[in-house]
Design a protein around this motif. Structure first.
Motif, PDB file in Angstrom:
ATOM      1  N   GLY A 102       0.837  -1.193   0.000  1.00  0.00           N
ATOM      2  CA  GLY A 102       0.000   0.000   0.000  1.00  0.00           C
ATOM      3  C   GLY A 102       0.874   1.246   0.000  1.00  0.00           C
ATOM      4  N   GLY A 120      -3.047   5.426   1.620  1.00  0.00           N
ATOM      5  CA  GLY A 120      -2.519   4.199   1.042  1.00  0.00           C
ATOM      6  C   GLY A 120      -3.018   2.932   1.701  1.00  0.00           C
ATOM      7  N   VAL A 176      -5.063  -0.229   2.082  1.00  0.00           N
ATOM      8  CA  VAL A 176      -5.778  -1.070   1.128  1.00  0.00           C
ATOM      9  C   VAL A 176      -6.898  -1.811   1.852  1.00  0.00           C
ATOM     10  N   PRO A 215      -5.131  -6.344   2.983  1.00  0.00           N
ATOM     11  CA  PRO A 215      -3.701  -6.611   2.874  1.00  0.00           C
ATOM     12  C   PRO A 215      -3.419  -8.106   2.914  1.00  0.00           C
ATOM     13  N   ARG A 272       3.574  -0.308   6.431  1.00  0.00           N
ATOM     14  CA  ARG A 272       2.721   0.101   5.312  1.00  0.00           C
ATOM     15  C   ARG A 272       3.526   1.023   4.394  1.00  0.00           C
ATOM     16  N   LYS A 329     -10.329  -3.994   5.777  1.00  0.00           N
ATOM     17  CA  LYS A 329     -10.508  -2.608   6.201  1.00  0.00           C
ATOM     18  C   LYS A 329     -11.907  -2.366   6.762  1.00  0.00           C
ATOM     19  N   HIS A 358      -1.116  -3.607   8.947  1.00  0.00           N
ATOM     20  CA  HIS A 358      -1.348  -2.616   7.896  1.00  0.00           C
ATOM     21  C   HIS A 358      -2.276  -1.517   8.395  1.00  0.00           C
TER      22      HIS A 358
END
Length: 399
Positions: free
Chosen positions: A89, A95, A97, A100, A109, A127, A197
Motif C-alpha cells: 500500500g 494508502g 488497502v 492486505p 505500510r 478494512k 497494515h
C-alpha cells in the motif's frame, strides 16, 4: 558519464565495503558501470563471490593499469527478488488497502515487500471490519492527552470524609475497577488480531488498553487511599462483564463495550464528577471521562461507517444486544451495594429527605444512560423507536 567510482580506501567487505558498493549501485544510472577502488588485500576475492551471488558481471583490469581494481556491471538477474516485490500500500492513510495479504505480515505500510515468507496470523485483515476514518485523528489526540497518575492527581487533597461516605466511594471504586478490567481485556484481545497494515487502529487499541490500565490503577488507589478494604463484587456484575469477553467479532465487541457499555459509563463518570465528596474522586472522574469519550468516539465512528455501507449490518447489532440480554435475563443486574453507594454520594447523608433526593438523582442517572444509548443507536441508523427498544435491553449492570 554513466560510470561511478566506489572508493573504499582500506576497508574490506567485513568492515562496510559491501554497504558502500550497494549504495553506489543504487545510484548508478541505467547502462552504467561501477568502478571499485580500494586497498584491502581480500577485496577482489570477496567482491567476486558477492557479484556471483547478486548476479552482477565483474571485470578485473590488469594489475597496475588503473586505480580501479574492478568494474561492476549490474546483470539482468540482479535483484530479481525485488523486481517481483510489491508495495504494501502507501505509507500514509490514503494508502490503506482493503485487504492486505497475509504475507505482508509485519511489513511497514508502504514498504517494498520481498516475495515469500510465512503468512502472519492476523484474522482481522479487512478494512471494513476494523477501520474508521477518525482513527488517525483519535490516536493523535490520545497520544497527546496521556496523563500520569502520580502528577495529574493531588492524592493529598481532601480526606476526612464521614465513614459512610468514604465507604460509598470505596464501593464505587471497587465496581469501577471490575468494569475497567473487562474494558482492558477486550481491546487487548482485539489488538493482537488486527493486521498491522491498519496501524492507526492497532495504535488506538493499544492506547485504549493503556487508558484502562491507568484507570484500574487510579480507581484502586482511591479505594485504598485511606486504608479501607475494597467493597463487594456481585455474581450478576461479573456475569455481565464476562459476556463481553465472549464476543469474538471485532465490530460487535466494539459495539457492546464502547458504544453501549462505555457510553453509559460516560454518564456515570459525569455523575461522579458532580457528586464527588472529595477533590481526588472528582479529578479521577474528570480524567477517566476524557479517555472514555475517545473510546466511545472510535466505536461510534467505526460502526457508523459500517452501517452506512451495509444497512443490513444493523440487524447484526440488534442480534448482539438481544443475545446478551437473553444470556443475562436471570442475573440480578447492578450490585445493590453499588446502587446504595451512588445514592449516598448523591444524597450526602443518610437523612430520609437526602436519601430520597439521592435516589431520585440515581434514577435520573439511569434515564440519562438510557437516553445516551438511544441517541448513539440513532447515529448508527436505527429508527428512534427501535433505538429506544434496544437501549432498554442493555444490561442493568451499566457496562
Amino acid at each position: 558519464m554513466t560510470d561511478r567510482i566506489a572508493r573504499l580506501a582500506g576497508i574490506g567487505f567485513d568492515q562496510g565495503a559491501r554497504t558502500i558498493i550497494r549504495g553506489e549501485l543504487a545510484a548508478l544510472p541505467p547502462g552504467g558501470r561501477l568502478g571499485v577502488a580500494g586497498d584491502h588485500d581480500a577485496l577482489l576475492v570477496h567482491l567476486s563471490a558477492w557479484c556471483r551471488k547478486e548476479g552482477h558481471r565483474l571485470e578485473i583490469p590488469p594489475a597496475g593499469t588503473s586505480s580501479v581494481r574492478a568494474w561492476i556491471t549490474p546483470g539482468p538477474t540482479a535483484h530479481v527478488r525485488w523486481a517481483r516485490a510489491e508495495r504494501a500500500g502507501g505509507a500514509g492513510v490514503s494508502g490503506v488497502v482493503s485487504h492486505p495479504p497475509a504475507h505482508w505480515g509485519l511489513a511497514a505500510r508502504g514498504a517494498l515487500v520481498e516475495p515469500g515468507g510465512p503468512p502472519a496470523p492476523f484474522d482481522l485483515d479487512r478494512k471494513e471490519v476494523v477501520w474508521a476514518d477518525l482513527a488517525p485523528a483519535l490516536y493523535a489526540q490520545a497520544a497527546a492527552r496521556q496523563w500520569d497518575p502520580a502528577t495529574a492527581i493531588d492524592w493529598e487533597a481532601g480526606g476526612g470524609l464521614p465513614a459512610e461516605v468514604e465507604a460509598a466511594v470505596v464501593q464505587v471504586m471497587t465496581y469501577l475497577v471490575e468494569n475497567e478490567q473487562a474494558a482492558l481485556v477486550v481491546p487487548a484481545r482485539l489488538l493482537a488480531r488486527v493486521h498491522p497494515h491498519f496501524r492507526e487502529v492497532m495504535q488506538l487499541l493499544a492506547v485504549q488498553a493503556a487508558d484502562e490500565a491507568r484507570h484500574i490503577e487510579v480507581f484502586s488507589r482511591r479505594a485504598t487511599l485511606h486504608g479501607a478494604e475494597l467493597g463487594t463484587s456481585s455474581v450478576g456484575g461479573r456475569a455481565s462483564l464476562t459476556s463481553l469477553l465472549a464476543e469474538p467479532d471485532f465490530s460487535l465487541a466494539s459495539f457492546l463495550l464502547s458504544v453501549l457499555g462505555e457510553g453509559s459509563f460516560l454518564n456515570l463518570l459525569s455523575f461522579l464528577h458532580r457528586h464527588a465528596p472529595d477533590p481526588v474522586t472528582r479529578r479521577i472522574a474528570e480524567l477517566a471521562h476524557q479517555d472514555e469519550a475517545r473510546h466511545v468516539a472510535f466505536g461510534v465512528a467505526h460502526l457508523a461507517e459500517q452501517s452506512r455501507r451495509d444497512p443490513a449490518f444493523r440487524g447484526r447489532l440488534r442480534g448482539a444486544i438481544e443475545r446478551r440480554h437473553d444470556l443475562l435475563a436471570d442475573t440480578a443486574g447492578l450490585n445493590e451495594d453499588v446502587f446504595d453507594a451512588l445514592t449516598l454520594l448523591a444524597a450526602g447523608s443518610w437523612s430520609p429527605a437526602a436519601v430520597a433526593e439521592g435516589h431520585a438523582v440515581v434514577q435520573r442517572l439511569q434515564a440519562d444512560m438510557f437516553e445516551g444509548r438511544r441517541n448513539r443507536l440513532v447515529r448508527l441508523g436505527f429508527p428512534p423507536d427501535e433505538a429506544a427498544e434496544l437501549s432498554a435491553l442493555h444490561t442493568r449492570n451499566f457496562m
